[in-house]
Design an enzyme around this catalytic site. Structure first.
Site, PDB file in Angstrom:
ATOM      1  N   PRO A 190      13.758   5.822  49.053  1.00 44.21           N
ATOM      2  CA  PRO A 190      13.344   4.973  47.936  1.00 44.21           C
ATOM      3  C   PRO A 190      11.831   4.740  47.945  1.00 44.21           C
ATOM      4  CG  PRO A 190      15.081   3.912  49.247  1.00 44.21           C
ATOM      5  CD  PRO A 190      14.660   5.135  49.986  1.00 44.21           C
TER       6      PRO A 190
ATOM      7  N   THR B 238       9.039   3.054  50.898  1.00 44.54           N
ATOM      8  CA  THR B 238       9.541   3.080  52.274  1.00 44.54           C
ATOM      9  C   THR B 238       8.504   3.698  53.216  1.00 44.54           C
ATOM     10  OG1 THR B 238      10.820   4.996  51.546  1.00 44.54           O
ATOM     11  CG2 THR B 238      12.027   2.983  51.951  1.00 44.54           C
ATOM     12  N   GLY B 239       7.315   3.925  52.701  1.00 47.62           N
ATOM     13  CA  GLY B 239       6.228   4.322  53.583  1.00 47.62           C
ATOM     14  C   GLY B 239       6.134   5.812  53.845  1.00 47.62           C
ATOM     15  N   LYS B 240       6.504   6.626  52.866  1.00 45.73           N
ATOM     16  CA  LYS B 240       6.442   8.079  53.084  1.00 45.73           C
ATOM     17  C   LYS B 240       4.981   8.536  53.164  1.00 45.73           C
ATOM     18  CE  LYS B 240       9.172   8.652  49.489  1.00 45.73           C
ATOM     19  NZ  LYS B 240       9.578   7.255  49.257  1.00 45.73           N
TER      20      LYS B 240
ATOM     21  N   HIS C 101      35.438  -3.199  54.574  1.00 50.71           N
ATOM     22  CA  HIS C 101      35.110  -1.927  53.923  1.00 50.71           C
ATOM     23  C   HIS C 101      34.233  -1.045  54.838  1.00 50.71           C
ATOM     24  CE1 HIS C 101      34.157   0.508  50.255  1.00 50.71           C
ATOM     25  NE2 HIS C 101      33.103   0.819  51.010  1.00 50.71           N
ATOM     26  N   GLU C 102      33.177  -1.633  55.365  1.00 49.44           N
ATOM     27  CA  GLU C 102      32.250  -0.837  56.193  1.00 49.44           C
ATOM     28  C   GLU C 102      32.887  -0.431  57.518  1.00 49.44           C
ATOM     29  OE1 GLU C 102      29.811   0.442  54.843  1.00 49.44           O
ATOM     30  OE2 GLU C 102      29.669  -0.885  53.102  1.00 49.44           O
TER      31      GLU C 102
ATOM     32  N   ASP D  91      31.613   5.456  46.334  1.00 48.65           N
ATOM     33  CA  ASP D  91      32.414   6.217  47.300  1.00 48.65           C
ATOM     34  C   ASP D  91      33.330   7.223  46.596  1.00 48.65           C
ATOM     35  OD1 ASP D  91      31.268   4.710  49.212  1.00 48.65           O
ATOM     36  OD2 ASP D  91      33.035   3.508  49.711  1.00 48.65           O
TER      37      ASP D  91
HETATM   38  P1  ADP Z   1       6.092   5.575  49.530  1.00 49.84           P
HETATM   39  O1  ADP Z   1       5.137   6.730  49.682  1.00 49.84           O
HETATM   40  O2  ADP Z   1       7.376   5.788  50.278  1.00 49.84           O
HETATM   41  O3  ADP Z   1       6.348   5.127  48.121  1.00 49.84           O
HETATM   42  P2  ADP Z   1       3.928   4.098  50.721  1.00 49.84           P
HETATM   43  O4  ADP Z   1       3.634   4.896  51.927  1.00 49.84           O
HETATM   44  O5  ADP Z   1       3.039   4.290  49.540  1.00 49.84           O
HETATM   45  O6  ADP Z   1       5.444   4.309  50.258  1.00 49.84           O
HETATM   46  O7  ADP Z   1       4.010   2.564  51.120  1.00 49.84           O
HETATM   47  C1  ADP Z   1       3.241   1.579  50.486  1.00 49.84           C
HETATM   48  C2  ADP Z   1       2.802   0.545  51.478  1.00 49.84           C
HETATM   49  O8  ADP Z   1       3.933  -0.154  51.997  1.00 49.84           O
HETATM   50  C3  ADP Z   1       2.109   1.119  52.691  1.00 49.84           C
HETATM   51  O9  ADP Z   1       0.742   1.318  52.468  1.00 49.84           O
HETATM   52  C4  ADP Z   1       2.363   0.055  53.742  1.00 49.84           C
HETATM   53  O10 ADP Z   1       1.422  -0.973  53.639  1.00 49.84           O
HETATM   54  C5  ADP Z   1       3.710  -0.511  53.357  1.00 49.84           C
HETATM   55  N1  ADP Z   1       4.789   0.095  54.174  1.00 49.84           N
HETATM   56  C6  ADP Z   1       5.816   0.877  53.741  1.00 49.84           C
HETATM   57  N2  ADP Z   1       6.629   1.238  54.772  1.00 49.84           N
HETATM   58  C7  ADP Z   1       6.116   0.693  55.877  1.00 49.84           C
HETATM   59  C8  ADP Z   1       6.481   0.695  57.265  1.00 49.84           C
HETATM   60  N3  ADP Z   1       7.568   1.346  57.706  1.00 49.84           N
HETATM   61  N4  ADP Z   1       5.689   0.018  58.132  1.00 49.84           N
HETATM   62  C9  ADP Z   1       4.598  -0.653  57.695  1.00 49.84           C
HETATM   63  N5  ADP Z   1       4.199  -0.699  56.409  1.00 49.84           N
HETATM   64  C10 ADP Z   1       4.930  -0.049  55.502  1.00 49.84           C
END
Ligand code: ADP
Length: 642
Positions: free
Chosen positions: A238, A241-243, A448-449, A531
């Site tokens: 989603p 999530t910090g990709k 359920h889980e 599901d």
């Molecule tokens: P995505 O690319 O998945 O949409 P981003 O890498 O752009 O997400 O995340 C946006 C911001 O959210 C990051 O710059 C960071 O500040 C914060 N963030 C998201 N996931 C994490 C994590 N696992 N740990 C710390 N900060 C996070």
């Protein structure tokens, strides 16, 4: 946007933008007949525009009877403002605009159904709105510049029918006559040079990244050859999530340069030739800097060649072929690791995921409670106590890392305004509104889980953990109430048995509800991704794609065909699929019956603790744990229903 007519209301572009932003933020209340919502708007100077847009949200006909359903709350005259908004709450629909979360008086905070932050318009929204309202396509760069424009000028410059080039010329002239804006200060909160080792919430992706860092180090010293290094990975998950952050941290851990780009950046100029050139340039830059990581965001925007249709088909197909060429590299791409990211992995062309290209797929899910605590700690730069971080983590189930970062940013701003160090209350003020899930619902979610977890574990799947949410956000519509997470085996042979097990495990939540609660509720079906829907898709694939059913003829890749279409095409199929589902449901029920007392005990434990490690479930079933690569012995309980 489709709810309002393009010209009926005579809205200006800023008003259209405000309308679209409010509409997005208020989506959960779209169908509500009554509501009282507080909107925190991104720019108080633009409140008049947001008010007009909010009025259209409340009342599409712009009937003047509804004027007093929308107000901007003036916190400088709080007393008289409260008086003036109190009566409004008697209306069926009320929207009150606020400057910030701090400007909401506490009485009003409780009286409102929700307080929603309206995000500032980004370039994506601008592009969509301009295309919709004016029928003009603008590039990413143009959209960015429109998003940053002064709204008063925008209103003047953007008249219907005026070519976009002329709009920009007018905006530029206006800007030249205005004193230049102060330079933006460097963001003191930026997390510079974070390494993967210090990050939380990445699960399998982190393991892969650290492994890669070791391999790259070995490759540099000549211990291993380039062929032994993983050359590409697809990260999916989603938004927020910090990709992107993962790619940055990975580059820091590997001590290599990061070249970050995206589909949108390559597409900025719009023409195919420019697109291909921009793409080649990014790959060249990465090759020149090798060893390096090339991060490509939004790889799902390429779509798939199977799906390419209409006037864009040839563009899309050529773009994908161009990418494949770059991924293969005529002279190889030694030293270049490609990390691609997307939200919808199923939309990625299968060829991009073949061996030697992005042959590794790692899902990044929303952070669990432990990870959320660590993310709070990281963004708070270790301020406040570990207990506070834990409390914040409990209160933010279902939020992404980006959501947490935003909470901390807002909390920091509140503290700054007071000119004091940040406190726990600053953070609490910005936490989402949560409601406790009542005990009977908690119990049915847990049953359920546990159903999924027990059947999966009994069939030899590698259970990582099982969890349910104890609280739910009141401002969001779709939230996960629980999950049983299994680790995917790398070398599993995906036979008929494998898919039948998968169907049994997928239907085991429903089975558990029937066995232990006397019937299932509608949570098991009804939506894509539910599901029953997923089990149906797997059963159809088994029958008509993988040659594992009654017939051998295969429809090929079914993932992008709509189920109704398949049902029409092949009515006999649905009867067979139904039989498979029924058999696997019965099989799951049989397994659960055999473990009745363990299931009841585990469900109670899950209600009490909200999360159980996989090992605990295995211990309760008295099962030896299986190996990490998924190659361990299969444990089968009872006869297989087929
Ligand atoms: P995505 O690319 O998945 O949409 P981003 O890498 O752009 O997400 O995340 C946006 C911001 O959210 C990051 O710059 C960071 O500040 C914060 N963030 C998201 N996931 C994490 C994590 N696992 N740990 C710390 N900060 C996070």
């Amino acid at each position: 946007m489709k709810d309002i007519s393009r010209d009926g209301h005579d809205l200006s572009l800023p008003e259209f933008l405000a309308y679209a932003s409010i509409g997005g933020a208020m989506r959960p209340f779209k169908r509500a007949k009554r509501y009282a919502i507080g909107l925190i708007i991104p720019d108080w100077d633009r409140r008049v525009t947001y008010m007009r847009a909010a009025l259209v949200v409340v009342d599409r006909q712009l009937d003047f009877r509804f004027r007093d359903q929308v107000k901007a709350f003036d916190d400088e005259k709080a007393e008289s403002s409260i008086e003036s908004v109190m009566d409004m709450l008697q209306n069926t629909k009320t929207i009150i605009l606020f400057k910030s979360a701090e400007a909401v008086p506490s009485d009003l905070r409780h009286a409102l159904d929700a307080i929603v932050h309206v995000p500032p318009p980004d370039s994506r929204l601008v592009r969509g709105v301009v295309r919709w309202a004016y029928g003009i396509g603008v590039t990413e760069q143009q959209a960015e510049s429109l998003a940053k424009s002064n709204w008063k000028r925008l209103k003047l410059a953007m008249t219907r029918g005026r070519p976009i080039s002329r709009v920009f010329a007018v905006l530029e002239k206006m800007a030249q006559e205005e004193p230049s804006a102060p330079k933006q200060a460097k963001d003191p909160e930026a997390l510079s040079e974070i390494r993967l080792e210090d990050m939380e919430g990445y699960g399998e992706a982190k393991e892969w990244g650290l492994e890669l860092a070791r391999d790259l180090a070995d490759w540099r010293t000549g211990t291993i050859s380039w062929d032994d290094v993983d050359k590409g990975v697809l990260l999916s998950g989603p938004p927020g999530t910090g990709k992107t952050m993962f790619a940055r941290a990975l580059a820091a851990s590997c001590h290599v340069k990061l070249i970050a780009t995206s589909y949108a950046k390559w597409q900025a100029k719009g023409y195919l030739n420019d697109f291909l050139k921009a793409m080649q340039k990014s790959f060249k830059e990465a090759r020149d800097a090798a060893p390096a990581i090339l991060f490509i965001d939004e790889i799902d925007a390429f779509g798939s060649r199977d799906d390419a249709q209409g006037s864009n088909a040839s563009y899309d197909i050529k773009a994908i072929n161009g990418l494949l060429e770059q991924l293969d590299g005529i002279e190889g791409r030694e030293g270049v690791i490609v990390v691609a990211a997307c939200n919808h992995p199923k939309m990625v062309d299968a060829a991009i995921l073949r061996a030697g290209r992005l042959d590794r797929h790692v899902e990044i899910s929303l952070p669990d409670q432990h990870a959320r605590g660590a993310i709070f700690r990281m963004h708070l730069h270790d301020k406040l106590t570990a207990g506070d971080h834990r409390d914040f983590a409990v209160a933010t189930a279902g939020l992404s890392g980006a959501d947490i970062q935003k909470i901390v940013r807002n909390a920091r701003r509140s503290a700054r305004r007071r000119r004091e160090p940040i406190t726990k209350d600053d953070v609490i003020l910005h936490l989402p509104f949560m409601a406790d899930i009542p005990p009977n619902i908690l119990k049915s979610n847990a049953v359920h889980e546990i159903g999924h977890a027990v059947v999966g574990a009994a069939l030899g799947m590698d259970l990582v953990k099982v969890a349910i949410a104890g609280r739910i956000r009141v401002d969001a519509s779709v939230q996960s109430l629980g999950q049983a997470r299994f680790r995917r085996g790398t070398w599993i042979r995906k036979t008929r048995d494998h898919y039948l097990d998968l169907i049994a495990m997928t239907m085991a939540g429903m089975a558990a509800e029937e066995v232990f609660l006397g019937g299932h509720d509608d949570g098991v079906a009804g939506t894509d991704g539910s599901d029953l829907f997923e089990a149906t898709k797997t059963a159809i694939a088994l029958e008509r794609s993988y040659g594992m059913g009654e017939k051998l003829a295969s429809y090929g890749d079914l993932s992008r065909r709509r189920l109704e279409e398949i049902g029409h095409l092949d009515p006999e199929l649905m009867a067979r699929v139904d039989r498979i589902l029924q058999e696997q449901l019965d099989r799951a029920k049989g397994i659960l019956e055999r473990h009745r007392s363990a299931c009841m005990m585990l469900a109670d434990e899950l209600v009490a603790r909200l999360e159980l490690p996989g090992k605990e479930v295995l211990d309760a079933l008295d099962q030896p744990s299986r190996g990490r690569d998924g190659s361990a012995m299969r444990l089968d309980f009872g006869p297989r229903a087929r």
